[in-house]
Design a protein around this motif. Structure first.
Motif, PDB file in Angstrom:
ATOM      1  N   THR A  71       0.844  -1.224   0.072  1.00  0.00           N
ATOM      2  CA  THR A  71       0.094   0.008   0.056  1.00  0.00           C
ATOM      3  C   THR A  71       0.883   1.287   0.043  1.00  0.00           C
ATOM      4  O   THR A  71       2.011   1.320   0.433  1.00  0.00           O
ATOM      5  CB  THR A  71      -0.909   0.182   1.125  1.00  0.00           C
ATOM      6  OG1 THR A  71      -0.136  -0.027   2.420  1.00  0.00           O
ATOM      7  CG2 THR A  71      -1.917  -1.103   1.127  1.00  0.00           C
ATOM      8  N   TYR A  72       0.469   2.398  -0.554  1.00  0.00           N
ATOM      9  CA  TYR A  72       0.857   3.798  -0.374  1.00  0.00           C
ATOM     10  C   TYR A  72      -0.395   4.418   0.218  1.00  0.00           C
ATOM     11  O   TYR A  72      -1.232   4.617  -0.347  1.00  0.00           O
ATOM     12  CB  TYR A  72       1.263   4.038  -1.922  1.00  0.00           C
ATOM     13  CG  TYR A  72       1.609   5.833  -1.815  1.00  0.00           C
ATOM     14  CD1 TYR A  72       2.763   6.118  -1.380  1.00  0.00           C
ATOM     15  CD2 TYR A  72       0.883   6.427  -2.623  1.00  0.00           C
ATOM     16  CE1 TYR A  72       3.118   7.389  -1.414  1.00  0.00           C
ATOM     17  CE2 TYR A  72       1.171   7.722  -2.585  1.00  0.00           C
ATOM     18  CZ  TYR A  72       2.439   8.366  -2.048  1.00  0.00           C
ATOM     19  OH  TYR A  72       2.895   9.559  -1.969  1.00  0.00           O
ATOM     20  N   ASN A  73      -0.079   5.177   1.347  1.00  0.00           N
ATOM     21  CA  ASN A  73      -1.030   5.836   2.022  1.00  0.00           C
ATOM     22  C   ASN A  73      -2.353   5.179   2.219  1.00  0.00           C
ATOM     23  O   ASN A  73      -3.391   5.824   2.088  1.00  0.00           O
ATOM     24  CB  ASN A  73      -1.357   7.224   1.455  1.00  0.00           C
ATOM     25  CG  ASN A  73      -0.171   8.336   1.370  1.00  0.00           C
ATOM     26  OD1 ASN A  73       0.814   8.180   2.269  1.00  0.00           O
ATOM     27  ND2 ASN A  73      -0.131   9.027   0.544  1.00  0.00           N
ATOM     28  N   GLU A  82      16.161   5.954  -4.713  1.00  0.00           N
ATOM     29  CA  GLU A  82      15.128   5.357  -3.463  1.00  0.00           C
ATOM     30  C   GLU A  82      13.904   5.498  -3.733  1.00  0.00           C
ATOM     31  O   GLU A  82      12.916   6.040  -2.829  1.00  0.00           O
ATOM     32  CB  GLU A  82      15.562   5.731  -2.254  1.00  0.00           C
ATOM     33  CG  GLU A  82      16.693   5.329  -1.754  1.00  0.00           C
ATOM     34  CD  GLU A  82      16.852   3.840  -1.377  1.00  0.00           C
ATOM     35  OE1 GLU A  82      15.818   3.305  -0.734  1.00  0.00           O
ATOM     36  OE2 GLU A  82      17.694   2.989  -1.715  1.00  0.00           O
ATOM     37  N   THR A  83      13.217   5.422  -5.154  1.00  0.00           N
ATOM     38  CA  THR A  83      11.904   5.774  -5.568  1.00  0.00           C
ATOM     39  C   THR A  83      11.174   4.388  -6.312  1.00  0.00           C
ATOM     40  O   THR A  83      11.993   3.744  -6.637  1.00  0.00           O
ATOM     41  CB  THR A  83      11.696   6.751  -6.424  1.00  0.00           C
ATOM     42  OG1 THR A  83      12.544   6.753  -7.464  1.00  0.00           O
ATOM     43  CG2 THR A  83      12.049   8.054  -5.788  1.00  0.00           C
ATOM     44  N   GLN A 137       2.533   7.233 -10.686  1.00  0.00           N
ATOM     45  CA  GLN A 137       3.360   8.047 -10.039  1.00  0.00           C
ATOM     46  C   GLN A 137       4.714   7.481  -9.630  1.00  0.00           C
ATOM     47  O   GLN A 137       4.710   6.248  -9.302  1.00  0.00           O
ATOM     48  CB  GLN A 137       2.319   8.784  -8.839  1.00  0.00           C
ATOM     49  CG  GLN A 137       1.860   7.956  -7.820  1.00  0.00           C
ATOM     50  CD  GLN A 137       1.206   8.506  -6.873  1.00  0.00           C
ATOM     51  OE1 GLN A 137       1.566   9.616  -6.231  1.00  0.00           O
ATOM     52  NE2 GLN A 137      -0.156   7.781  -6.801  1.00  0.00           N
ATOM     53  N   VAL A 149       7.178   7.508  -6.264  1.00  0.00           N
ATOM     54  CA  VAL A 149       6.954   7.936  -4.930  1.00  0.00           C
ATOM     55  C   VAL A 149       8.247   7.508  -4.101  1.00  0.00           C
ATOM     56  O   VAL A 149       8.959   6.468  -4.519  1.00  0.00           O
ATOM     57  CB  VAL A 149       5.678   7.280  -4.266  1.00  0.00           C
ATOM     58  CG1 VAL A 149       4.437   7.638  -4.804  1.00  0.00           C
ATOM     59  CG2 VAL A 149       5.727   5.670  -4.341  1.00  0.00           C
ATOM     60  N   PRO A 150       8.327   7.938  -2.742  1.00  0.00           N
ATOM     61  CA  PRO A 150       9.648   7.390  -2.109  1.00  0.00           C
ATOM     62  C   PRO A 150       9.456   5.873  -1.733  1.00  0.00           C
ATOM     63  O   PRO A 150       8.382   5.758  -1.488  1.00  0.00           O
ATOM     64  CB  PRO A 150       9.655   8.401  -0.940  1.00  0.00           C
ATOM     65  CG  PRO A 150       8.818   9.485  -1.330  1.00  0.00           C
ATOM     66  CD  PRO A 150       7.737   9.032  -2.221  1.00  0.00           C
ATOM     67  N   GLN A 176      10.347   4.581   1.025  1.00  0.00           N
ATOM     68  CA  GLN A 176      10.165   4.543   2.289  1.00  0.00           C
ATOM     69  C   GLN A 176       8.334   4.706   2.848  1.00  0.00           C
ATOM     70  O   GLN A 176       7.829   4.407   3.851  1.00  0.00           O
ATOM     71  CB  GLN A 176      10.632   5.726   3.229  1.00  0.00           C
ATOM     72  CG  GLN A 176      12.295   5.775   3.224  1.00  0.00           C
ATOM     73  CD  GLN A 176      12.745   6.585   2.265  1.00  0.00           C
ATOM     74  OE1 GLN A 176      12.256   6.505   0.809  1.00  0.00           O
ATOM     75  NE2 GLN A 176      13.528   7.347   2.044  1.00  0.00           N
ATOM     76  N   SER A 177       7.743   5.457   1.586  1.00  0.00           N
ATOM     77  CA  SER A 177       6.441   5.651   1.861  1.00  0.00           C
ATOM     78  C   SER A 177       5.363   4.344   1.449  1.00  0.00           C
ATOM     79  O   SER A 177       4.174   4.454   1.512  1.00  0.00           O
ATOM     80  CB  SER A 177       5.722   6.815   0.982  1.00  0.00           C
ATOM     81  OG  SER A 177       5.969   6.516  -0.464  1.00  0.00           O
ATOM     82  N   LEU A 178       6.133   3.070   0.873  1.00  0.00           N
ATOM     83  CA  LEU A 178       5.229   1.937   0.657  1.00  0.00           C
ATOM     84  C   LEU A 178       5.439   1.122   1.642  1.00  0.00           C
ATOM     85  O   LEU A 178       6.387   0.934   2.515  1.00  0.00           O
ATOM     86  CB  LEU A 178       6.129   1.185  -0.559  1.00  0.00           C
ATOM     87  CG  LEU A 178       6.276   2.123  -1.851  1.00  0.00           C
ATOM     88  CD1 LEU A 178       6.937   1.347  -2.817  1.00  0.00           C
ATOM     89  CD2 LEU A 178       4.701   2.610  -2.323  1.00  0.00           C
ATOM     90  N   SER A 179       4.257   0.365   1.945  1.00  0.00           N
ATOM     91  CA  SER A 179       4.014  -0.710   3.104  1.00  0.00           C
ATOM     92  C   SER A 179       3.730  -1.999   2.670  1.00  0.00           C
ATOM     93  O   SER A 179       2.362  -2.152   2.109  1.00  0.00           O
ATOM     94  CB  SER A 179       3.081  -0.047   4.276  1.00  0.00           C
ATOM     95  OG  SER A 179       2.846  -1.115   5.057  1.00  0.00           O
TER      96      SER A 179
END
Length: 59
Positions: free
Chosen positions: A19-21, A35-36, A49, A51-52, A54-57
């Protein structure tokens, strides 16, 4: 998420839930140098898009 794990998910033949956000996404490719990741929401493939990582989970 680190770049190595993101690359493993991208190469996996199985669908791994990421997930992202809070939105389920598909990782198209990973740019380890920056690192994207290039992603899109599963329900909106036309909304690509970058995204960094680090923002992925991983779920």
């Amino acid at each position: 998420m680190n770049s190595q794990r993101a690359k493993e998910i991208t190469a996996s033949p199985e669908m791994i839930h990421v997930t992202y956000n809070g939105v389920p996404i598909y990782i198209q490719n990973v740019d380890a140098k920056n690192e994207t990741a290039r992603i899109y929401p599963l329900d909106h493939p036309n909304q690509e898009q970058t995204v960094p990582l680090q923002s992925l989970s991983e779920q």
